[in-house]
Structure formats: structure tokens, C-alpha cells
Design a protein around this motif. Structure first.
Motif: not given
Ligand SMILES: Cc1cc2nc3c(=O)[nH]c(=O)nc-3n(C[C@H](O)[C@H](O)[C@H](O)COP(=O)(O)OP(=O)(O)OC[C@H]3O[C@@H](n4cnc5c(N)ncnc54)[C@H](O)[C@@H]3O)c2cc1C
Length: 323
Positions: A5, A7, A23, A28, A30, A107, A109, A287, A316, A320
């Protein structure tokens, strides 16, 4: 490292940090990568209080930037500084970013939030012939005004007609011997700053030259002799320093280097090399997203960068979701 997950966020200014916060809140991982040693973006160069961010009264740019950084770090966001992407491989959901320290980052994205930089030498190569001017006599960007005391009693030419040029002329005029502002076409600064500079002009502390094009600059023994075409006239005078505050360039050039040619070819840029994205920050390459000043927002500022970062993070998350 396979982080399902993760990013990757390129750029740790307000847009990138805001996206990182959102995020993280959306579940996520990040990872913020910033080429500079100090994260926070352009606000690190704003030595004045930034009174344009709701609820953040009296904060200088660096203080504000530090607050943004502290917030995301305390929420567990990873920020890596002094690092650049050198190659992006793979496709949405399975990207591999090769980094300048030799490490890879996997990653799902990538969000590009690399902002802008001051237009620098290119301003002078476009308008002027320069000979033998010591580098320390020419400054690019408003942070050169942070030490106003060091400019006391000096004659300064400011090239530019936007908010930065006017704001710094206003600050400098009461302490300098004379401030000249050379504006190529017309002032673009906000009305309040134009009015404040007009007061300094009426007091004899400053001159606004418009339309004015710098034709040449040459070093004399102790100063710089500048020649300008001002309307239909030619003006020549001496100054101690020249400050260039003539707008910004987007940090998009690196995308050509890191992306495969066919991927780069699918990105769209406006006439000034800013990235064109949709309202959710989508670049057109699955992406790959962008947010903040790099997208040429109508009003580039901290709150628009924060908002774009947040909106792109949410995009995002939606893109996703399992189909
Ligand atoms: C002097 C000054 C005063 C300002 N005053 C105000 C104000 O009072 N109020 C206001 O609202 N706004 C102000 N602004 C504007 C505001 O700072 C910007 O609009 C805002 O910072 C944009 O945020 P951003 O995240 O899009 O980009 P940036 O803040 O530019 O951040 C981009 C980040 O990307 C990094 N980067 C660049 N290239 C790469 C790369 N290849 N790889 C990795 N990282 C990279 C940079 O190091 C930087 O940290 C001011 C700007 C300046 C310069």
C-alpha cells in the motif's frame, strides 16, 4: 522492499505533505521523497509571517513548514530528504522507483508534488547582456531580502512585477538608498502592494519603471551600470545589487529523465511546462498523479497546495479500491 500500500510522494512541500497526511489517514503507507535536505518546500524561503493560512496566525514560512512536517512525522509518515527519483518502472499497482541513493522503492502509485523554482539565470539571458558582474551582486528569489539590514543604504534594481517583487520593494525602500523596479510589461502584484509601493515612490525611496527591459549590465569598480529601455527612452544608472524576482518555473523537467519515453509521451503539459491533470490530480498515466504548484493552480499558495494534496490523496484511494 514490497510494500503493498506504499504511495511514493515526490516533493515534501505543502501539497506532498498534505497528501501524505490524507493517505496515511486513508490507510496507505505514504513515503515522501524530497530532493532538498530540509522538507517543507517553498515556505522555507518565506521569511515573513504567512497570514494566509486559517488558524496559523503569526507563523513565518519556515515555522509553518516545520508544523506541517511535524504533523505528518508524528503520524508515522516516512520522509526521506536529499534524495531524488532516477527511474520509474512498472505500471499502476506495481511501480518500482529507483532512487538516487541506489535503493528501490516499490509502490502502487506515484504522486508528483515537486512544485516550482524561481526563474533564475534564464531571465537575464533573455533580456540582458551581462559582463563581469560578481555573483554576489545578483540574487535570485525573495529570500535574498531576509537580511534587510545588510542592504541598508544600497541602490538596488529589482527585476519583476509580481507580488514578490513588490513586497520586497516595499520592505526595502525605507532602508535602501534607492530601489528601482523594472517591469517588462505591467505590474501583476496585488493592489495593496502596488499601493504601498506607490507611497514609497511618492516619498522618493523607489522608482517603478514600466514597461522596462534591461538591455545590459556591466560591472564598474564598485557597482553595476545598468541600461534599460523604458517606454521609448533609454535609461542608464548605477546600482549596488540586482535582485531577480521574475516568476517561477515548474519542476517537471526530471520527468523526462525518469519515465520511459512512451509513458512520458502520455503526459500533458501547458505552454509553460506545468503538468495538466484532471480535478482529482490524475495525469493521464494510470497510477501517476500530481498536485500543488506543479499543476499551475489559478492561485498558487499554501492552502491551494494543501487542498490539492488532500483531493489527490482521496482520488488515489478511490482509484485503488478493489473493483
Ligand atoms: C518567498 C515565498 C513566499 C511565499 N509566501 C506565501 C504566503 O505568504 N502565503 C501563501 O499561501 N503562499 C506563499 N508562497 C507560495 C507557497 O509557498 C507555494 O504556493 C507552496 O509552497 C506550493 O506548495 P507545493 O507543495 O506545491 O510546492 P513546493 O512548496 O515548491 O514544494 C516542492 C518540493 O518538491 C521538492 N522537489 C523539487 N524537485 C524534486 C525532485 N526532482 N525530487 C524530489 N523532490 C523535489 C522541493 O525540494 C520542494 O520541497 C510563497 C512562496 C515563496 C517562494
Amino acid at each position: 522492499m514490497i510494500a503493498k500500500r506504499c504511495i511514493a510522494i515526490l516533493g515534501g512541500g505543502p501539497a506532498g505533505l498534505s497528501a501524505a497526511l490524507w493517505l496515511r489517514n486513508l490507510g496507505f503507507e505514504p513515503c515522501v521523497l524530497d530532493a532538498a535536505e530540509r522538507p517543507g518546500g517553498m515556505q522555507n524561503l518565506n521569511f515573513l509571517a504567512n497570514d494566509w493560512v486559517l488558524g496559523q496566525t503569526g507563523q513565518t514560512g519556515p515555522a509553518l513548514a516545520a508544523r506541517f512536517v511535524d504533523h505528518v512525522v508524528s503520524d508515522g509518515v516516512q520522509i526521506r530528504t536529499g534524495i531524488r527519483p532516477v527511474r520509474l518502472e512498472g505500471t499502476a499497482g506495481a511501480f518500482r522507483l529507483q532512487l538516487s541513493d541506489g535503493s528501490p522503492l516499490d509502490c502502487i502509485a506515484v504522486l508528483v508534488a515537486t512544485g516550482t523554482r524561481y526563474r533564475a539565470e534564464e531571465v537575464l539571458t533573455a533580456v540582458a547582456v551581462i559582463s563581469d558582474i560578481p555573483r554576489e551582486r545578483i540574487a535570485y528569489g525573495p529570500h535574498a531580502f531576509a537580511e534587510l539590514g545588510a542592504l541598508a543604504g544600497q541602490r538596488v534594481l529589482i527585476i519583476g512585477g509580481g507580488d514578490n517583487a513588490y513586497e520586497n520593494a516595499r520592505l526595502l525602500a525605507p532602508v535602501a538608498a534607492m530601489v528601482h523596479i523594472a517591469i517588462r510589461s505591467q505590474p501583476r502584484a496585488q493592489q495593496g502592494l502596488v499601493a504601498a509601493v506607490a507611497v514609497e515612490e511618492a516619498a522618493g525611496h523607489c522608482r517603478v519603471l514600466c514597461p522596462a527591459v534591461v538591455e545590459s549590465m556591466a560591472s564598474t569598480s564598485a557597482s553595476i551600470e545598468v541600461t534599460l529601455a523604458v517606454s521609448d527612452q533609454r535609461e542608464r544608472f548605477e546600482v549596488d545589487r540586482v535582485h531577480v524576482l521574475a516568476g517561477y518555473k515548474p519542476n517537471t523537467a526530471f520527468l523526462r529523465e525518469i519515465l520511459p519515453t512512451e509513458v512520458y509521451g502520455r503526459l500533458r503539459f501547458d505552454g509553460q511546462d506545468y503538468l495538466i491533470v484532471d480535478t482529482g490530480g490524475r495525469s493521464g498515466v494510470p497510477g501517476l498523479y500530481a498536485a500543488g504548484d506543479i499543476c499551475n493552480p489559478r492561485f498558487p499558495c499554501v492552502v491551494s497546495a494543501l487542498a490539492q494534496g488532500a483531493m489527490t490523496a482521496k482520488t488515489i484511494e478511490m482509484d485503488t479500491r478493489p473493483k
